[in-house]
Design a protein around this motif. Structure first.
Motif, PDB file in Angstrom:
ATOM      1  N   THR A 384       0.826  -1.204   0.000  1.00 37.08           N
ATOM      2  CA  THR A 384       0.000   0.000   0.000  1.00 37.08           C
ATOM      3  C   THR A 384       0.863   1.257   0.000  1.00 37.08           C
ATOM      4  OG1 THR A 384      -0.139   0.176   2.408  1.00 37.08           O
ATOM      5  CG2 THR A 384      -1.755  -1.237   1.302  1.00 37.08           C
ATOM      6  N   ALA A 385       0.290   2.321  -0.537  1.00 33.44           N
ATOM      7  CA  ALA A 385       0.982   3.609  -0.511  1.00 33.44           C
ATOM      8  C   ALA A 385       1.204   4.077   0.918  1.00 33.44           C
ATOM      9  CB  ALA A 385       0.173   4.648  -1.291  1.00 33.44           C
ATOM     10  N   GLY A 386       0.237   3.778   1.794  1.00 29.21           N
ATOM     11  CA  GLY A 386       0.353   4.209   3.186  1.00 29.21           C
ATOM     12  C   GLY A 386       1.551   3.610   3.891  1.00 29.21           C
ATOM     13  N   SER A 387       1.827   2.325   3.639  1.00 29.21           N
ATOM     14  CA  SER A 387       2.965   1.687   4.307  1.00 29.21           C
ATOM     15  C   SER A 387       4.288   2.248   3.794  1.00 29.21           C
ATOM     16  CB  SER A 387       2.904   0.173   4.110  1.00 29.21           C
ATOM     17  OG  SER A 387       2.938  -0.162   2.730  1.00 29.21           O
ATOM     18  N   VAL A 388       4.368   2.545   2.499  1.00 25.62           N
ATOM     19  CA  VAL A 388       5.581   3.146   1.942  1.00 25.62           C
ATOM     20  C   VAL A 388       5.765   4.558   2.506  1.00 25.62           C
ATOM     21  CG1 VAL A 388       6.735   3.932  -0.165  1.00 25.62           C
ATOM     22  CG2 VAL A 388       5.490   1.757  -0.152  1.00 25.62           C
ATOM     23  N   ALA A 389       4.685   5.338   2.525  1.00 25.17           N
ATOM     24  CA  ALA A 389       4.776   6.709   3.037  1.00 25.17           C
ATOM     25  C   ALA A 389       5.202   6.727   4.499  1.00 25.17           C
ATOM     26  CB  ALA A 389       3.430   7.418   2.868  1.00 25.17           C
ATOM     27  N   ALA A 390       4.664   5.819   5.309  1.00 28.42           N
ATOM     28  CA  ALA A 390       5.008   5.781   6.728  1.00 28.42           C
ATOM     29  C   ALA A 390       6.485   5.483   6.928  1.00 28.42           C
ATOM     30  CB  ALA A 390       4.149   4.747   7.440  1.00 28.42           C
ATOM     31  N   THR A 391       7.033   4.552   6.134  1.00 23.05           N
ATOM     32  CA  THR A 391       8.447   4.219   6.274  1.00 23.05           C
ATOM     33  C   THR A 391       9.336   5.358   5.790  1.00 23.05           C
ATOM     34  OG1 THR A 391       8.033   1.853   6.131  1.00 23.05           O
ATOM     35  CG2 THR A 391      10.244   2.592   5.564  1.00 23.05           C
TER      36      THR A 391
END
Length: 460
Positions: A384-391
């Motif tokens: 997901t984009a959210g997991s990439v953004a969080a990292t």
């Protein structure tokens, strides 16, 4: 008699050639107002994830107002200079967007998720919340009241009480790390609109903030879109906050937080160790996973499968404060719960596991299983984009290079068993662990003292 029908089988699909995977690499740009932007195009990810890191660390909270950063973070959702809280919530809903914010030791992080087709509207609302929040007095009062209610419930939560006690034990009283992230009842009840506005005015500005945006950005003129939304956010120039080094007292000792009548004991065993800037970080991840990262790890094999003390025990590393100079630290911890009568036996077995690990090391099979999971699951973890953004936001928060996570996965695949063993043994030395037990002191204290793992103190 008619012939039986026949079934036609289609050829079994053949798997394609696997393609190498690497953690997505972001690109950078800077808006005219000074806002740094990391953007990452992820084809097919129609739900775009945006995080803005605001340079408002908990250490900057005024004396006696611990928790003001948390109240400010929550207040970003409570309307703007042109929209009431109800109107703002309605506009987010119509845009199909969700927005939240939270405060932690390094900064405040505001998060938006919105579909690519409504990105402009979502970014406009997000920008308005950051640049001109209403911070209405009645909503601030409600948020303060909600936080005070949370504190009451946290006192009834053994895991939260254990964490509070461990941080208070490890870190000096004048270090913000030693106190609850979202404040105590004594500090939160003193927070009002004036305090929240003053904290906002002192710390929220684009020149010291960083934005991360990840998703399918095809066909979007990103610089122009950002200038017309987040680019309208103004503020004075300022130097970024400095990150203080982390010091801790990890002399071996035991703190029992008395909870009379408790049928379980919450365990939290910890100390500080290397954070992500340290060369041993990847090896520490690998070794810690072998110790307590999964149901097949050493801790679970003994405490859960063989002895039946617990439903599960985990070992982990959590960065605390980090800086490019490398003076930050991570919390190294073992956490779980056991039935009250098994408290001392469970601790004895935990120490035996750690001593055996130091004496004999990990096995190649343990190392191989850990690598297969940690590296193999990465493409799924970052679907997901959210997991990439969080990292990516974590990397910014901890002052790491943009390719840090990709480098960690490369190192994990190459590390040998000896390196993983050395790192986890250094991270969890049996004589340098602070043990917090939340349970019935009248039942567990004497047996725990007999273990000889450190001086035992009982607190209420």
């Amino acid at each position: 008699m008619s012939a039986a029908p026949t079934m036609t089988f289609h050829p079994q699909p053949k798997p394609g050639t696997p393609t190498p995977w690497a953690f997505p690499a972001p690109q950078r740009l800077t808006l005219a107002n000074g806002l740094t932007v990391l953007h990452c195009h992820r084809p097919g990810q129609q739900l775009v994830a945006i995080e803005v890191l605001i340079d408002a660390p908990l250490a900057a909270e005024p004396a006696g107002r611990d928790g003001v950063a948390t109240i400010l973070a929550r207040a970003f959702n409570e309307g703007t200079d042109t929209l009431t809280a109800e109107q703002f919530a309605g506009e987010l809903e119509r845009a199909g967007a969700t927005m939240e914010a939270h405060a932690d030791h390094p900064c405040i992080r505001a998060v938006l998720e919105v579909s690519a087709s409504r990105l402009e509207r979502g970014l406009t609302l997000f920008a308005d919340a950051l640049r001109s929040p209403a911070l209405p007095a009645d909503e601030i009062e409600r948020l303060v009241a909600n936080r005070l209610d949370e504190i009451v419930h946290e006192q009834a939560n053994p895991a939260r009480r254990a964490a509070k006690a461990l941080y208070a034990e490890l870190f000096p009283a004048d270090d913000r790390l030693s106190r609850p992230r979202s404040g105590t009842a004594e500090t939160v009840q003193l927070i009002d609109r004036a305090a929240v506005r003053a904290f906002y005015d002192a710390h929220v500005r684009p020149s010291t903030a960083t934005m991360v945006i990840v998703g399918d950005l095809a066909g979007i003129e990103l610089p122009e879109l950002l200038e017309s939304t987040l680019g309208r956010w103004s503020g004075d120039q300022a130097a970024p906050s400095t990150v203080a080094s982390v010091t801790a007292d990890d002399r071996g000792r035991v703190i029992i937080v008395d909870r009379p009548g408790s049928v379980q004991t919450q365990l939290l065993i910890g100390r500080v160790g290397p954070d992500r800037h340290h060369p041993a970080w990847s090896a520490q991840i690998l070794g810690t996973y072998c110790l307590g990262g999964t149901l097949t790890s050493r801790l679970d094999r003994v405490l859960r499968e063989e002895k039946g003390y617990t439903y599960g025990v985990r070992a982990f590393a959590q960065p605390l404060r980090s800086n490019a100079e490398g003076t930050g630290q991570a919390m190294m911890a073992i956490s779980g719960s056991v039935d009250t009568t098994s408290t001392a036996p469970a601790l004895a077995d935990t120490w035996a596991i750690l001593r055996t690990l130091a004496a004999e090391g990990l096995t190649d099979a343990e190392r191989e299983e850990a690598v297969q999971f940690l590296v193999g699951v990465a493409p799924l973890k970052y679907e997901t984009a959210g997991s990439v953004a969080a990292t990516l936001a974590d990397q910014v928060e901890q002052q790491l290079a943009d390719d840090f996570q990709a480098e960690v996965y490369r190192q994990l695949a190459e590390l040998d068993t000896a390196a993983a063993t050395a790192a986890v043994v250094a991270a969890f030395p049996p004589d340098r662990l602070v043990t917090v037990l939340v349970g019935d002191a009248s039942v567990i204290a004497e047996d725990v003292k007999a273990l000889g793992i450190g001086e035992v103190t009982v607190v209420s």
